[in-house]
Design an enzyme around this catalytic site. Structure first.
Site, mmCIF file in Angstrom:
data_model
loop_
_atom_site.group_PDB
_atom_site.id
_atom_site.type_symbol
_atom_site.label_atom_id
_atom_site.label_comp_id
_atom_site.label_asym_id
_atom_site.label_seq_id
_atom_site.Cartn_x
_atom_site.Cartn_y
_atom_site.Cartn_z
ATOM 1 N N GLY A 130 0.934 -1.228 0.043
ATOM 2 C CA GLY A 130 0.073 -0.196 -0.043
ATOM 3 C C GLY A 130 0.873 1.281 0.040
ATOM 4 C CD GLU A 141 11.714 -4.278 -26.217
ATOM 5 O OE1 GLU A 141 12.701 -4.005 -25.756
ATOM 6 O OE2 GLU A 141 10.601 -4.161 -25.766
ATOM 7 C CD GLU A 182 25.244 -8.168 -18.876
ATOM 8 O OE1 GLU A 182 25.470 -9.500 -19.222
ATOM 9 O OE2 GLU A 182 25.874 -7.853 -17.774
ATOM 10 C CB THR A 192 16.151 -4.390 -24.813
ATOM 11 O OG1 THR A 192 16.122 -4.821 -26.160
ATOM 12 C CG2 THR A 192 17.030 -3.018 -24.596
#
Ligand SMILES: Cc1cc2nc3c(=O)[nH]c(=O)nc-3n(C[C@H](O)[C@H](O)[C@H](O)COP(=O)(O)OP(=O)(O)OC[C@H]3O[C@@H](n4cnc5c(N)ncnc54)[C@H](O)[C@@H]3O)c2cc1C
Length: 388
Positions: free
Chosen positions: A345, A373, A369, A371
C-alpha cells in the site's frame, strides 16, 4: 538437461546469505540514498572469494562452476540489486573477456587483482549511438607505431569509474572488412591513461549503489599488446560473453523476485485491515501466490541454463536457454516489484521500505545486457524464424 543444486551449492548459498544479511542489509538503504559505492564491502566480497568463483586457481580463483556464481548473485540480489550487479558485471564483463580471450601475458598481468577483488574492470560496448545495435560503434582505434590511439565515447558503463577500477575494455573500429563492414576489435584501457576521461556518474532511477559512468576517449594511447583477442573479433567476442551475462542477470532477477515474495508474506501476515490480516483476503494472497510461482519458474529456467553451461551444452542451445531465462525472469521481476509495492500500500511508496528500492531497481533488468525486445529477437531466430 536437468539440474539440481548440490548440498555444496546450498551450503554456499547460506554463507553468501549470511554475508549479505550481516554486511549489506543494515546499511543498504543509506548507501542507496547517498548513491554511495561501498568499496570496503566490495573488497570483503573479494575476501570471500566471490570474484574468483569461476576463475582458474593459477590466477587465485576457485575453479568452481558457473552455477555457484549464479547462486552468489541471486543471494546478493535478494538483499540489494546494486551489490548483485556489481559482482555480475565484475565477473561477466570485467574478468571473463580477459580470461576467455586474453593472452597468457595479459591474464597474468590483469587477472590476479580482479579475481581477488582488489580491483574492478568494466566493459565499454555501448555508445551514445550504439546500444542494441552495438556494431554501429563510432569509437575508432588506429595503430600508430607500437601504440593504439583510441578516440570516441562510451555510455552507461558499469564499474568503470570506482576507486577500485583498474581497467575498461572497449570495442572500437580498427578498420573495414573486405565486404565493407566495420572491423571491430577489443582494446584494454588501464584507468588513469591520459585522455581516458571518466565523466561524472549518472543520476539513475535505480541501482544507486552501482558505479555507472559515461566515458570519453580523446587520443588515448595504449601499447599494441593491449589488443584483447584477435583483431576484428571484438564484437563477436563480446556477443559470446553476453550469453553468460544473461543467465547471471536472470539470477539477479530471481533474487529480486525472492525478496518481494519474502517481504510480502511477512507483511501480509502482519498488516490488518477490516479486522483481519490482509493475507486473509484472496485479492492479496493470490498475488503473493503468483510471486511464489515466478520465483520457482525463474529459478528453474536460470539454473537449468547454468547447468547447460557447466555441462557443456552446445553454444546454440545455451544461447537460447540464456535468452529465455533472461527474458522471463527480468519481466517477472518487474511484475513482482509492482505486486509487492501494491501489497505494501502507501508504505510501499516510501523509501523506508525495501520494496520501494526493489521497484526502482527492477526496471533495468529488462534493458541491460540485451533488452527484452533483443531477447525475443534472439529466441525467434533460435526457432528458425527469419526475424530481422
Ligand atoms: C545502468 C546501466 C548499466 C549498463 N552497463 C553497461 C556496461 O557495463 N557496458 C555496456 O557496454 N553497456 C551497458 N549498459 C548499456 C545497455 O546494455 C544498453 O542500454 C542496452 O543494450 C540498450 O541499448 P540502448 O540504451 O542504446 O537502447 P536502444 O538500442 O536505443 O533501444 C531503444 C529501444 O528500442 C528497442 N529496439 C532497438 N532495436 C530493436 C530491434 N531491432 N527490434 C525491436 N526493438 C528494438 C529496444 O529494445 C529499446 O526498447 C548499461 C545500461 C544501463 C542503463
Amino acid at each position: 538437461m536437468t539440474f539440481a543444486l548440490s548440498p555444496e551449492h546450498e551450503a554456499f548459498r547460506r554463507s553468501v546469505r549470511e554475508f549479505a544479511e550481516a554486511e549489506v542489509a543494515p546499511y543498504v538503504s543509506q548507501w542507496d540514498k547517498d548513491h554511495h559505492f561501498p568499496v570496503d564491502v566490495v573488497r570483503r566480497m573479494g575476501d570471500l572469494g566471490l570474484f574468483g568463483l569461476t576463475a582458474p586457481e593459477e590466477f587465485g580463483g576457485a575453479d568452481g562452476d558457473f552455477t555457484s556464481l549464479c547462486v552468489a548473485i541471486e543471494e546478493l540480489g535478494r538483499v540489494d540489486q546494486s551489490i548483485g550487479i556489481t559482482l555480475e558485471a565484475a565477473v561477466g564483463l570485467g574478468i571473463n573477456p580477459v580470461l576467455t580471450f586474453g593472452t597468457d601475458e595479459q591474464k597474468k598481468r590483469w587477472l590476479p587483482d580482479l579475481v581477488a577483488g582488489h580491483a574492478l574492470a568494466g566493459f565499454g560496448l555501448t555508445e551514445p549511438g550504439a546500444g542494441s545495435d552495438a556494431a554501429a560503434t563510432k569509437t575508432r582505434a588506429v595503430l600508430d607505431g607500437d601504440d593504439w590511439v583510441v578516440d570516441g565515447a562510451k555510455q552507461f558503463i558499469t564499474n568503470s569509474g570506482s576507486e577500485m577500477t583498474s581497467l575498461v575494455t572497449v570495442t572500437a573500429r580498427t578498420g573495414t572488412t573486405a565486404d565493407g563492414r566495420a572491423e571491430i576489435s577489443a582494446i584494454v584501457i588501464p584507468s588513469g591513461t591520459p585522455g581516458f576521461v571518466v565523466e561524472p556518474a549518472y543520476d539513475k532511477l535505480g541501482w544507486h549503489i552501482s558505479d555507472t559512468h559515461p566515458l570519453s576517449l580523446v587520443g588515448v594511447r595504449v601499447p599494441a599488446d593491449h589488443l584483447l583477442g584477435e583483431r576484428g573479433r571484438g564484437y563477436a567476442q563480446f556477443l559470446a560473453t553476453l550469453d553468460d551475462g544473461r543467465v547471471a542477470i536472470a539470477a539477479l532477477a530471481v533474487g529480486c523476485i525472492q525478496a518481494c515474495l519474502e517481504l510480502c508474506v511477512q507483511y501480509a501476515g502482519e498488516r490488518t485491515t477490516f479486522g483481519v490480516p490482509i493475507g486473509a483476503k484472496q485479492g492479496v494472497a493470490f498475488q503473493i501466490s503468483d510471486l511464489a510461482v515466478m520465483a520457482h519458474a525463474g529459478r528453474a529456467l536460470t539454473y537449468q541454463a547454468a547447468a547447460m553451461k557447466d555441462g557443456g551444452a552446445s553454444a546454440a542451445e545455451f544461447k537460447q536457454a540464456a535468452s529465455i531465462a533472461k527474458l522471463y525472469t527480468s519481466e517477472a521481476a518487474v511484475t513482482a516489484t509492482r505486486i509487492a509495492t501494491q501489497v505494501f500500500g502507501g508504505y510501499g511508496f516510501m523509501e523506508e521500505y525495501p520494496v520501494a528500492r526493489f521497484y526502482r531497481d527492477a526496471k533495468i533488468l529488462e534493458i541491460g545486457e540485451g533488452t527484452s525486445e533483443v531477447q525475443r529477437m534472439l529466441i525467434a531466430r533460435g526457432l528458425g524464424l527469419p526475424v530481422e
